[in-house]
Design a protein around this motif. Structure first.
Motif, mmCIF file in Angstrom:
data_model
loop_
_atom_site.group_PDB
_atom_site.id
_atom_site.type_symbol
_atom_site.label_atom_id
_atom_site.label_comp_id
_atom_site.label_asym_id
_atom_site.label_seq_id
_atom_site.Cartn_x
_atom_site.Cartn_y
_atom_site.Cartn_z
ATOM 1 N N VAL A 138 34.600 46.435 33.761
ATOM 2 C CA VAL A 138 35.384 45.214 33.588
ATOM 3 C C VAL A 138 35.828 45.101 32.134
ATOM 4 O O VAL A 138 35.062 45.365 31.211
ATOM 5 C CB VAL A 138 34.578 43.974 34.030
ATOM 6 C CG1 VAL A 138 33.316 43.808 33.200
ATOM 7 C CG2 VAL A 138 35.425 42.725 33.963
ATOM 8 N N PRO B 175 38.311 42.527 29.487
ATOM 9 C CA PRO B 175 39.049 41.267 29.391
ATOM 10 C C PRO B 175 40.555 41.491 29.358
ATOM 11 O O PRO B 175 41.051 42.396 28.683
ATOM 12 C CB PRO B 175 38.557 40.665 28.065
ATOM 13 C CG PRO B 175 37.240 41.312 27.817
ATOM 14 C CD PRO B 175 37.363 42.706 28.375
ATOM 15 N N GLY C 14 40.171 41.371 33.621
ATOM 16 C CA GLY C 14 39.814 39.990 33.918
ATOM 17 C C GLY C 14 40.790 38.982 33.361
ATOM 18 O O GLY C 14 41.177 39.043 32.201
ATOM 19 N N GLU D 252 40.038 35.590 34.207
ATOM 20 C CA GLU D 252 39.348 34.317 34.409
ATOM 21 C C GLU D 252 38.511 33.913 33.196
ATOM 22 O O GLU D 252 39.044 33.513 32.164
ATOM 23 C CB GLU D 252 38.477 34.396 35.674
ATOM 24 C CG GLU D 252 38.005 33.032 36.144
ATOM 25 C CD GLU D 252 36.702 33.116 36.903
ATOM 26 O OE1 GLU D 252 36.280 32.070 37.429
ATOM 27 O OE2 GLU D 252 36.080 34.181 36.951
ATOM 28 N N SER E 31 36.926 35.336 30.804
ATOM 29 C CA SER E 31 37.057 36.010 29.514
ATOM 30 C C SER E 31 38.335 35.643 28.765
ATOM 31 O O SER E 31 38.540 36.076 27.629
ATOM 32 C CB SER E 31 37.026 37.533 29.717
ATOM 33 O OG SER E 31 38.102 37.948 30.550
ATOM 34 N N ARG F 127 40.840 40.719 38.258
ATOM 35 C CA ARG F 127 40.068 39.520 38.617
ATOM 36 C C ARG F 127 40.909 38.315 38.230
ATOM 37 O O ARG F 127 41.082 38.006 37.051
ATOM 38 C CB ARG F 127 38.729 39.519 37.874
ATOM 39 C CG ARG F 127 37.915 38.235 38.057
ATOM 40 C CD ARG F 127 36.611 38.316 37.285
ATOM 41 N NE ARG F 127 35.897 37.048 37.258
ATOM 42 C CZ ARG F 127 34.705 36.880 36.702
ATOM 43 N NH1 ARG F 127 34.113 37.901 36.104
ATOM 44 N NH2 ARG F 127 34.119 35.703 36.719
ATOM 45 N N ASN G 104 42.176 34.200 38.360
ATOM 46 C CA ASN G 104 41.512 32.917 38.227
ATOM 47 C C ASN G 104 41.256 32.338 39.617
ATOM 48 O O ASN G 104 41.821 32.797 40.618
ATOM 49 C CB ASN G 104 42.380 31.958 37.416
ATOM 50 C CG ASN G 104 42.490 32.357 35.954
ATOM 51 O OD1 ASN G 104 41.609 32.069 35.153
ATOM 52 N ND2 ASN G 104 43.583 33.032 35.593
ATOM 53 N N PRO H 185 37.524 35.150 42.325
ATOM 54 C CA PRO H 185 36.248 34.649 41.805
ATOM 55 C C PRO H 185 35.797 33.362 42.480
ATOM 56 O O PRO H 185 36.572 32.695 43.176
ATOM 57 C CB PRO H 185 36.564 34.402 40.329
ATOM 58 C CG PRO H 185 38.004 33.975 40.354
ATOM 59 C CD PRO H 185 38.647 34.809 41.435
#
Length: 307
Positions: free
Chosen positions: A25, A27, A48, A50, A52, A84, A86, A113
């Motif tokens: 993963v 950011p 990601g 969300e 991060s 990933r 939000n 998520p």
């Protein structure tokens, strides 16, 4: 010819073909790291958008991640790319999905998520299918409500797999992020996923300098039945890959079981001092499949963690 005992166990469950144990993963706010993540040796790279990414940077991160996803769509080879998003219970998650649809910038996977019901998964699956995209939809389970809602979540049509988020689960339940504290939710997640025929992937191990702790937790994930584990740093990938690859001794024992079953003519037999029936044959087949899916980097020595 195969005995009926082996043939009876040869039908693979829906999760048996999953061959990506090492996830990384990264950011979405750090686009300079995207190419490094792609070349890290991970089988799946998850960008990601969300937790991060701070609220004021959501739009910039979304643009960077989806531009990278669009470029990766045209590239051949390499790991799968996931995003990933939000939470789709909020505006930012809806903007993430809308931007993917409007720009036809769909990654290989979308991770939803804070999944606590099948409804949020259904919304993303509908968007993917409307776009005729080949994107897999995964659910991230990271709350007590998500664990309680697992029976409905894992049966959602179009769901490809589930991941566990230990940090958010611990915060929501008031427990510590320890192996013992996580036994129950992890076991529940694996059991529900297995019942639905989909893979489950374990939470990251957050201590970057503790390779021994990572190894213990990754081996525990294998024992529990997880199909993979998320890394938060490239230095964790090799340990995870090695943990999910069967040892030479495991592979030798599995092959002995299969050989004994093949010569049993359909009946229960014995191998290595143990009785061999359908459950043990199925377990041996799973070990052989894991060996066939093991990445090449399992042959290299494990690196030391860096700060």
């Amino acid at each position: 010819m195969q005995s009926s005992l082996v043939r009876a166990c040869s039908a693979q469950p829906a999760s048996a073909g999953f061959s990506s144990p090492a996830w990384l993963v990264t950011p979405g706010i750090t686009p300079a790291r995207f190419d490094t993540a792609i070349g890290s040796g991970a089988q799946i790279v998850l960008l990601g958008l969300e937790d991060s990414v701070p609220a004021e940077a959501k739009a910039d991160a979304r643009a960077a991640v989806l531009a990278f996803a669009g470029a990766r769509t045209q590239a051949a080879g390499g790991p799968l790319l996931g995003v990933r998003i939000n939470s789709v219970d909020g505006a930012e998650g809806l903007r993430d999905v809308a931007a993917m649809a409007e720009g036809s910038l769909w990654p290989d996977l979308v991770v939803v998520p804070k999944a606590e019901s099948g409804c949020v998964i259904e919304a993303v699956v509908r968007a993917v299918r409307k776009a005729h995209a080949a994107t897999q939809v995964w659910a991230l389970i990271e709350s007590p409500q998500g664990i309680v809602g697992l029976p409905g979540i894992v049966r959602t049509p179009g769901l490809a797999g589930v991941l566990f988020g230990a940090a958010d689960y611990a915060a929501a339940s008031g427990c510590r992020i320890t192996s013992r504290a996580m036994w129950y939710p992890r076991s529940q997640l694996v059991t529900a996923a297995a019942a639905a025929g989909i893979p489950a992937v374990d939470s990251p191990y957050f201590s970057l300098d503790d390779q021994d702790g990572l190894r213990r937790e990754a081996l525990e994930a294998v024992e529990l039945g997880f199909a993979g584990k998320v890394a938060v740093h490239p230095n964790q990938l090799l340990v995870i890959a090695q943990a999910f690859a069967p040892s030479p001794r495991e592979l030798e024992s599995a092959r002995a079981v299969l050989a004994a079953a093949a010569g049993a003519g359909g009946g229960v037999t014995r191998a290595g001092g143990a009785m061999v029936g359908p459950p043990l044959v199925e377990a041996a087949l799973a070990v052989v499949r894991r060996a066939g899916h093991s990445p090449a980097l399992t042959t290299a020595p494990a690196p030391k963690a860096s700060r």
